[in-house]
Design a protein around this motif. Structure first.
Motif, PDB file in Angstrom:
ATOM      1  N   ALA A  92       0.811  -1.210   0.000  1.00 30.42           N
ATOM      2  CA  ALA A  92       0.000   0.000   0.000  1.00 30.42           C
ATOM      3  C   ALA A  92       0.848   1.264   0.000  1.00 30.42           C
ATOM      4  O   ALA A  92       0.440   2.305  -0.532  1.00 30.42           O
ATOM      5  N   MET A  93       2.022   1.185   0.563  1.00 28.66           N
ATOM      6  CA  MET A  93       2.894   2.360   0.595  1.00 28.66           C
ATOM      7  C   MET A  93       3.298   2.822  -0.802  1.00 28.66           C
ATOM      8  O   MET A  93       3.601   4.004  -1.009  1.00 28.66           O
ATOM      9  N   ARG A 121       1.709  11.811   6.618  1.00 26.25           N
ATOM     10  CA  ARG A 121       0.304  11.583   6.978  1.00 26.25           C
ATOM     11  C   ARG A 121      -0.224  10.288   6.369  1.00 26.25           C
ATOM     12  O   ARG A 121      -0.864   9.482   7.053  1.00 26.25           O
ATOM     13  N   ARG A 122       0.039  10.070   5.077  1.00 28.87           N
ATOM     14  CA  ARG A 122      -0.498   8.888   4.403  1.00 28.87           C
ATOM     15  C   ARG A 122       0.115   7.601   4.944  1.00 28.87           C
ATOM     16  O   ARG A 122      -0.571   6.578   5.090  1.00 28.87           O
ATOM     17  N   ILE A 123       1.403   7.619   5.253  1.00 24.87           N
ATOM     18  CA  ILE A 123       2.024   6.423   5.826  1.00 24.87           C
ATOM     19  C   ILE A 123       1.388   6.100   7.171  1.00 24.87           C
ATOM     20  O   ILE A 123       1.102   4.934   7.485  1.00 24.87           O
ATOM     21  N   GLY A 124       1.125   7.128   7.958  1.00 29.68           N
ATOM     22  CA  GLY A 124       0.453   6.905   9.233  1.00 29.68           C
ATOM     23  C   GLY A 124      -0.926   6.306   9.057  1.00 29.68           C
ATOM     24  O   GLY A 124      -1.328   5.389   9.807  1.00 29.68           O
ATOM     25  N   THR A 144       1.449   3.286  -3.163  1.00 30.49           N
ATOM     26  CA  THR A 144       0.426   4.193  -3.698  1.00 30.49           C
ATOM     27  C   THR A 144       0.622   5.631  -3.226  1.00 30.49           C
ATOM     28  O   THR A 144       0.004   6.542  -3.779  1.00 30.49           O
ATOM     29  N   VAL A 145       1.458   5.841  -2.206  1.00 30.55           N
ATOM     30  CA  VAL A 145       1.740   7.212  -1.775  1.00 30.55           C
ATOM     31  C   VAL A 145       2.355   7.993  -2.930  1.00 30.55           C
ATOM     32  O   VAL A 145       2.032   9.166  -3.159  1.00 30.55           O
ATOM     33  N   VAL A 146       3.232   7.329  -3.671  1.00 26.78           N
ATOM     34  CA  VAL A 146       3.840   7.973  -4.842  1.00 26.78           C
ATOM     35  C   VAL A 146       2.944   7.854  -6.062  1.00 26.78           C
ATOM     36  O   VAL A 146       2.696   8.836  -6.770  1.00 26.78           O
ATOM     37  N   SER A 147       2.433   6.663  -6.316  1.00 29.73           N
ATOM     38  CA  SER A 147       1.736   6.426  -7.589  1.00 29.73           C
ATOM     39  C   SER A 147       0.332   6.985  -7.642  1.00 29.73           C
ATOM     40  O   SER A 147      -0.202   7.236  -8.730  1.00 29.73           O
ATOM     41  N   ARG A 148      -0.320   7.205  -6.462  1.00 29.28           N
ATOM     42  CA  ARG A 148      -1.711   7.643  -6.480  1.00 29.28           C
ATOM     43  C   ARG A 148      -2.002   8.877  -5.628  1.00 29.28           C
ATOM     44  O   ARG A 148      -3.074   9.459  -5.742  1.00 29.28           O
ATOM     45  N   ASN A 149      -1.090   9.270  -4.775  1.00 32.58           N
ATOM     46  CA  ASN A 149      -1.338  10.428  -3.916  1.00 32.58           C
ATOM     47  C   ASN A 149      -0.487  11.636  -4.277  1.00 32.58           C
ATOM     48  O   ASN A 149      -0.644  12.703  -3.682  1.00 32.58           O
ATOM     49  N   THR A 150       0.412  11.473  -5.244  1.00 31.18           N
ATOM     50  CA  THR A 150       1.399  12.511  -5.550  1.00 31.18           C
ATOM     51  C   THR A 150       1.266  12.968  -6.998  1.00 31.18           C
ATOM     52  O   THR A 150       1.121  12.138  -7.906  1.00 31.18           O
ATOM     53  N   ASN A 151       1.309  14.263  -7.201  1.00 32.33           N
ATOM     54  CA  ASN A 151       1.402  14.801  -8.560  1.00 32.33           C
ATOM     55  C   ASN A 151       2.605  14.165  -9.252  1.00 32.33           C
ATOM     56  O   ASN A 151       3.727  14.247  -8.757  1.00 32.33           O
ATOM     57  N   PRO A 152       2.399  13.507 -10.389  1.00 33.47           N
ATOM     58  CA  PRO A 152       3.515  12.790 -11.028  1.00 33.47           C
ATOM     59  C   PRO A 152       4.642  13.700 -11.495  1.00 33.47           C
ATOM     60  O   PRO A 152       5.720  13.211 -11.847  1.00 33.47           O
ATOM     61  N   LEU A 153       4.421  15.012 -11.514  1.00 34.23           N
ATOM     62  CA  LEU A 153       5.477  15.939 -11.901  1.00 34.23           C
ATOM     63  C   LEU A 153       6.363  16.334 -10.725  1.00 34.23           C
ATOM     64  O   LEU A 153       7.363  17.033 -10.912  1.00 34.23           O
ATOM     65  N   LEU A 154       6.012  15.889  -9.500  1.00 32.31           N
ATOM     66  CA  LEU A 154       6.790  16.229  -8.310  1.00 32.31           C
ATOM     67  C   LEU A 154       7.578  15.014  -7.838  1.00 32.31           C
ATOM     68  O   LEU A 154       7.038  13.905  -7.785  1.00 32.31           O
ATOM     69  N   PRO A 155       8.851  15.192  -7.502  1.00 37.45           N
ATOM     70  CA  PRO A 155       9.666  14.047  -7.084  1.00 37.45           C
ATOM     71  C   PRO A 155       9.384  13.633  -5.645  1.00 37.45           C
ATOM     72  O   PRO A 155       9.334  14.456  -4.730  1.00 37.45           O
ATOM     73  N   LEU A 156       9.180  12.340  -5.469  1.00 35.89           N
ATOM     74  CA  LEU A 156       8.995  11.745  -4.147  1.00 35.89           C
ATOM     75  C   LEU A 156       9.430  10.286  -4.219  1.00 35.89           C
ATOM     76  O   LEU A 156       9.117   9.585  -5.178  1.00 35.89           O
ATOM     77  N   VAL A 157      10.164   9.850  -3.201  1.00 28.23           N
ATOM     78  CA  VAL A 157      10.558   8.450  -3.083  1.00 28.23           C
ATOM     79  C   VAL A 157      10.053   7.922  -1.750  1.00 28.23           C
ATOM     80  O   VAL A 157      10.262   8.545  -0.708  1.00 28.23           O
ATOM     81  N   VAL A 158       9.354   6.781  -1.789  1.00 28.08           N
ATOM     82  CA  VAL A 158       8.987   6.047  -0.583  1.00 28.08           C
ATOM     83  C   VAL A 158       9.501   4.623  -0.767  1.00 28.08           C
ATOM     84  O   VAL A 158       9.029   3.894  -1.640  1.00 28.08           O
ATOM     85  N   SER A 159      10.476   4.233   0.042  1.00 28.12           N
ATOM     86  CA  SER A 159      11.103   2.918  -0.107  1.00 28.12           C
ATOM     87  C   SER A 159      11.009   2.139   1.192  1.00 28.12           C
ATOM     88  O   SER A 159      11.498   2.593   2.231  1.00 28.12           O
ATOM     89  N   VAL A 160      10.360   0.972   1.126  1.00 32.20           N
ATOM     90  CA  VAL A 160      10.417   0.014   2.229  1.00 32.20           C
ATOM     91  C   VAL A 160      11.674  -0.817   2.025  1.00 32.20           C
ATOM     92  O   VAL A 160      11.812  -1.521   1.028  1.00 32.20           O
ATOM     93  N   THR A 161      12.598  -0.721   2.959  1.00 29.25           N
ATOM     94  CA  THR A 161      13.907  -1.349   2.775  1.00 29.25           C
ATOM     95  C   THR A 161      14.157  -2.530   3.699  1.00 29.25           C
ATOM     96  O   THR A 161      15.137  -3.253   3.526  1.00 29.25           O
ATOM     97  N   GLN A 162      13.277  -2.731   4.688  1.00 29.56           N
ATOM     98  CA  GLN A 162      13.453  -3.862   5.594  1.00 29.56           C
ATOM     99  C   GLN A 162      12.095  -4.451   5.967  1.00 29.56           C
ATOM    100  O   GLN A 162      11.147  -3.704   6.235  1.00 29.56           O
ATOM    101  N   ILE A 163      12.020  -5.775   5.973  1.00 30.47           N
ATOM    102  CA  ILE A 163      10.902  -6.506   6.574  1.00 30.47           C
ATOM    103  C   ILE A 163      11.516  -7.678   7.324  1.00 30.47           C
ATOM    104  O   ILE A 163      12.236  -8.490   6.737  1.00 30.47           O
ATOM    105  N   HIS A 164      11.251  -7.740   8.622  1.00 32.93           N
ATOM    106  CA  HIS A 164      11.806  -8.814   9.448  1.00 32.93           C
ATOM    107  C   HIS A 164      10.685  -9.456  10.265  1.00 32.93           C
ATOM    108  O   HIS A 164       9.904  -8.754  10.903  1.00 32.93           O
TER     109      HIS A 164
END
Length: 387
Positions: free
Chosen positions: A217-218, A271-274, A220-240
């Motif tokens: 779901a995270m 906000r969206r991640i929360g 979608t913060v970039v792909s569906r909640n963000t203007n595609p002309l604005l740079p944003l990176v959301v990376s999940v880098t760990q799952i344990h």
């Protein structure tokens, strides 16, 4: 390229300094031996003031020029990274699990080279304020130095910094006005369910479906909640989670990073991640806790100071080796705190294409040090006198 002749004349000394620092890396705020080495060199050069112990192990040195003029801050970072070196160099790190993998040994050397030259010549108006800071890689030594008042205490008018660049040609200066590096936030997510035997899932509350749902779901913060002309990176880098094939774990853990330039976009991502964590945890019947940490702000260059830096870089490297309109990068820099307090500019200096920074095979190119030192020195010499 127009390296200052006197600096070229002691290039071998600079190489020796840099390799000494490379062999003796220190982490975070605890750069005491590095600071002692720097302070000893500065005293040898004859700087007018040395102030130690700022941000635990940081140093500020002052060199007075001839007559009234601007107070120009020049910054270098000193800390290394917790990595095992794999360069195979004769001067490789002598400390297991630590290495200068981001070129801070080179940055410190370039500023020391400028200090030696400026102390000898004093061919500038105003004052040079040399800032040697720890903990760029960790908790933001630049922030701490700013909070401890270095800009006000030393009357800094402008501030400049260089960072070695293994992604561009040797001797190439690269910068841009406005945002050049991103703000960085980090997050940790703790999910708690009810563990048990994997053969009896109905008696458990499995946190793993919630963990994978949150990670998906995270995106979608970039792909569906963000203007595609604005740079944003959301990376999940760990799952344990989990310890055996026949155990449903009690807990799961996710972590990652967010990179942005726009303050409103930064707020939206937090906000969206929360919301995602809270609602997905509820859907899967687990307890979800988000720890969201705002770290370095975006590094934003100031237009007039970029113009000054570009002019000086062209003098040092030649017009063909200066690019003043690079695209912003999603990496982060704690020099951003200094640029929030004072106008200034951050530039990359190409050392030739090679292993990336933060790679175990990275090593600073010693041939670039006289170029960086010449840039810093000319920054003082080419500033106009006041009045």
């Amino acid at each position: 390229m127009a390296v200052i002749n006197r600096i070229a004349g002691f290039a071998d000394e600079m190489t020796a300094w840099r390799r000494h620092l490379h062999m003796n890396p220190e982490l975070g705020l605890e750069c005491h031996e590095t600071a002692a080495f720097v302070a000893a060199k500065l005293r040898e050069f004859g700087v007018d003031e040395i102030h130690e112990g700022i941000a635990t192990s940081g140093i500020v040195a002052v060199i007075n020029g001839r007559g009234a003029g601007p107070v120009t801050g020049l910054r270098a970072d000193m800390d290394a990274l917790p990595m095992q070196e794999e360069t195979g160099a004769e001067w490789a790190s002598q400390v297991p699990g630590r290495m200068h993998a981001c070129g801070h040994d080179g940055h410190t050397t370039m500023l020391l080279g400028a200090a030696k030259y400026l102390c000898e010549t004093r061919n500038f108006a105003g004052r040079a304020v040399l800032i040697f800071q720890p903990a760029e890689e960790t908790i933001g030594g630049g922030r701490i130095m700013v909070e401890e008042g270095v800009m006000e205490r030393f009357g800094v008018d402008e501030v400049y910094a260089l960072h070695t660049d293994p992604f561009s040609a040797f001797g190439e200066f690269r910068t841009r006005p406005g945002p050049i590096m991103a703000a960085v936030d980090d997050f940790e997510i703790h999910l708690t369910g009810k563990g048990g035997h994997a053969a009896y899932p109905h008696d458990c509350v499995d946190p793993l479906p919630a963990a994978t749902a949150i990670a998906q779901a995270m995106q979608t913060v970039v792909s569906r909640n963000t203007n595609p002309l604005l740079p944003l990176v959301v990376s999940v880098t760990q799952i344990h989670a989990g310890s055996a094939m026949n155990i449903i774990p009690e807990k799961a853990y996710l972590a990652g990073t967010v990179r942005s330039f726009d303050p409103e976009l930064r707020d939206m991502a937090e906000r969206r991640i929360g919301e995602i964590v809270a609602h997905q945890a509820a859907v899967y019947g687990v307890e979800g806790k988000l720890d969201y940490q705002r770290n370095y702000p975006a590094t934003v260059n100031h237009d007039a100071q970029v113009d000054t830096a570009v002019r000086i870089a062209r003098e040092v490297a030649g017009a063909d080796h200066v690019i003043d309109d690079i695209a912003p990068e999603m990496g982060a820099e704690d020099f951003s705190y200094m640029l929030e307090k004072r106008p200034g500019a951050f530039l990359f200096l190409g050392q030739g294409v090679g292993p990336s920074v933060h790679h175990p095979g990275f090593d600073f190119n010693d041939a670039a040090a006289p170029l960086g030192a010449s840039f810093f020195a000319r920054m003082l010499e080419r500033h106009p006198a006041k009045g």
